[in-house]
Design an enzyme around this catalytic site. Structure first.
Site, short mmCIF file in Angstrom:
data_model
loop_
_atom_site.label_atom_id
_atom_site.label_comp_id
_atom_site.label_asym_id
_atom_site.label_seq_id
_atom_site.Cartn_x
_atom_site.Cartn_y
_atom_site.Cartn_z
N ASP A 9 12.97 -17.15 14.81
CA ASP A 9 12.36 -16.18 13.91
C ASP A 9 12.38 -16.80 12.51
OD1 ASP A 9 11.50 -13.64 12.85
OD2 ASP A 9 13.57 -13.30 12.22
N LEU A 10 11.59 -16.29 11.60
CA LEU A 10 11.55 -16.88 10.24
C LEU A 10 12.41 -16.10 9.24
CD1 LEU A 10 10.19 -18.93 8.23
CD2 LEU A 10 8.52 -17.13 7.79
N ASP A 11 11.95 -14.87 8.93
CA ASP A 11 12.60 -14.07 7.88
C ASP A 11 14.01 -13.67 8.34
OD1 ASP A 11 10.32 -13.86 6.07
OD2 ASP A 11 9.40 -12.59 7.59
N THR A 17 14.07 -14.24 3.21
CA THR A 17 12.95 -13.58 2.54
C THR A 17 13.07 -12.06 2.61
OG1 THR A 17 11.86 -14.18 4.58
CG2 THR A 17 11.08 -15.28 2.59
N LYS A 45 12.97 -4.67 9.27
CA LYS A 45 13.19 -6.06 9.68
C LYS A 45 12.51 -6.34 11.02
CE LYS A 45 17.22 -7.29 7.03
NZ LYS A 45 18.67 -7.54 7.03
N GLY A 46 11.75 -7.40 11.06
CA GLY A 46 11.09 -7.79 12.30
C GLY A 46 9.82 -7.01 12.60
N ARG A 49 3.68 -5.79 8.96
CA ARG A 49 3.40 -5.24 7.61
C ARG A 49 2.86 -3.81 7.70
NH1 ARG A 49 -0.60 -8.84 4.34
NH2 ARG A 49 0.76 -10.41 5.28
N SER A 114 7.27 -15.66 14.67
CA SER A 114 7.48 -14.71 13.56
C SER A 114 6.40 -13.65 13.50
CB SER A 114 7.50 -15.49 12.24
OG SER A 114 7.40 -14.61 11.14
N ALA A 115 6.77 -12.46 13.03
CA ALA A 115 5.80 -11.38 12.84
C ALA A 115 5.01 -11.56 11.55
CB ALA A 115 6.52 -10.04 12.79
N SER A 116 5.44 -12.49 10.72
CA SER A 116 4.86 -12.61 9.37
C SER A 116 3.54 -13.38 9.36
CB SER A 116 5.84 -13.31 8.44
OG SER A 116 5.20 -13.60 7.21
N ASN A 118 2.52 -14.50 6.65
CA ASN A 118 2.76 -15.48 5.58
C ASN A 118 3.62 -16.65 6.05
OD1 ASN A 118 1.47 -13.99 3.39
ND2 ASN A 118 3.12 -12.51 3.66
N LYS A 145 6.75 -7.29 18.03
CA LYS A 145 8.09 -7.21 18.61
C LYS A 145 8.50 -5.73 18.59
CE LYS A 145 9.33 -11.62 16.39
NZ LYS A 145 10.12 -12.29 15.34
N GLU A 169 17.29 -14.84 16.40
CA GLU A 169 16.69 -13.65 15.78
C GLU A 169 17.70 -12.86 14.95
OE1 GLU A 169 14.49 -11.46 15.05
OE2 GLU A 169 12.70 -12.16 16.05
N ASP A 170 17.23 -12.21 13.89
CA ASP A 170 18.12 -11.36 13.11
C ASP A 170 17.76 -9.88 13.19
OD1 ASP A 170 15.76 -11.59 11.54
OD2 ASP A 170 16.90 -10.88 9.81
C1 BG6 Z 1 8.88 -10.11 9.63
C2 BG6 Z 1 9.80 -9.42 8.66
O1 BG6 Z 1 9.33 -11.41 9.87
O2 BG6 Z 1 7.55 -10.17 9.11
C3 BG6 Z 1 9.25 -8.05 8.30
O3 BG6 Z 1 11.09 -9.29 9.21
C4 BG6 Z 1 7.83 -8.18 7.78
O4 BG6 Z 1 10.09 -7.44 7.35
C5 BG6 Z 1 6.97 -8.90 8.82
O5 BG6 Z 1 7.29 -6.92 7.51
C6 BG6 Z 1 5.53 -9.10 8.37
O6 BG6 Z 1 5.51 -10.00 7.29
P1 BG6 Z 1 4.26 -10.32 6.39
O7 BG6 Z 1 4.69 -11.55 5.63
O8 BG6 Z 1 3.11 -10.59 7.30
O9 BG6 Z 1 4.02 -9.14 5.52
MG MG Z 2 13.75 -11.74 11.01
#
Ligand code: BG6
Ligand code: MG
Length: 217
Positions: A9-11, A17, A45-46, A49, A114-116, A118, A145, A169-170
């Site tokens: 996982d990233l964040d 972050t 978390k996880g 957005r 990662s779910a992000s 970014n 997730k 994972e966190d």
């Molecule tokens: C996850 C974070 O990795 O990414 C969440 O734990 C976050 O808190 C999600 O909302 C989405 O991230 P982003 O960068 O696409 O807004």
């Molecule tokens: Mg995380």
């Protein structure tokens, strides 16, 4: 037994972050005239957005049109990116650099799950983008997730069966996603919160060579 691979996982695992996500969501909540605590932030978390905004608005008991929600999502991400753009490799969490170097030496592949949306930018900011064999992020998945989709795509990209994948994972949703994918799960953080994980570590500095050797044995 087949060689194991890792999916990170990233964040909260590679970089901290979560504090920037929190700041941006908190400022948004304050603008909407309610407060948003660190404890409440755990729920985000996880989580994607869009889902994060739904949870936040639920906490503030606020109903908004889809158009207004989109404006808020853009606003939150704009502020978050201001923090991200200032990031350097100083913000890689303890033990992660050493772990990736150890995996490289052992020729063990690793991917990001990662779910992000970014994630690629953040990995580039901290100088880790090129090191991952595969990157799966919020742009690649249709199911968040705890659905296993993100990790199953990563396994496919690494050409591995789920049973040979170890997920770090966190977030509870992330541990559940790994378990749903039939992968080995390692929870980083509060053991009570992450008790569904196969292994629990208090923080990333505990991802030692000894621990990893046991995992891949
Ligand atoms: C996850 C974070 O990795 O990414 C969440 O734990 C976050 O808190 C999600 O909302 C989405 O991230 P982003 O960068 O696409 O807004
Ligand atoms: Mg995380």
């Amino acid at each position: 037994m087949d060689k194991k691979v890792f999916i990170f996982d990233l964040d909260g695992v590679i970089v901290d972050t979560a504090k920037y996500h929190y700041l941006a969501w908190k400022n948004l909540a304050n603008e909407l005239s309610f407060d948003f605590s660190k404890d409440q932030n755990e729920q985000l978390k996880g989580v994607s957005r869009v889902r994060s905004l739904e949870i936040l608005l639920n906490i503030g008991k606020i109903n908004l049109s889809d158009e207004k929600k989109q404006l808020l999502l853009d606003k939150k991400n704009k502020e978050y990116l201001e923090y991200v753009n200032r990031m350097t490799d100083d913000e890689i969490l303890p033990g992660i650099n050493q772990l990736l170097t150890f995996l490289d030496q052992k020729n063990i592949k690793y991917a990001l799950g990662s779910a992000s949306k970014n994630a690629p930018l953040i990995l580039k900011k901290v100088g880790l983008y090129e090191r991952f064999s595969a990157i799966v992020d919020g742009n690649d998945v249709s199911k968040a997730k705890p659905d296993p989709e993100v990790f199953l795509i990563a396994a496919k990209k690494l050409k591995k069966d789920p049973v040979d994948c170890i997920v770090i994972e966190d977030a509870l949703a992330g541990i559940q996603a790994a378990n749903n994918a039939k992968m080995t799960s390692v929870g980083i953080g509060d053991k009570n919160l992450l008790h569904e994980a196969d292994y629990n570590l208090s923080d990333t500095s505990k991802l030692t060579v000894d621990f990893i050797n046991k995992l891949i044995a």
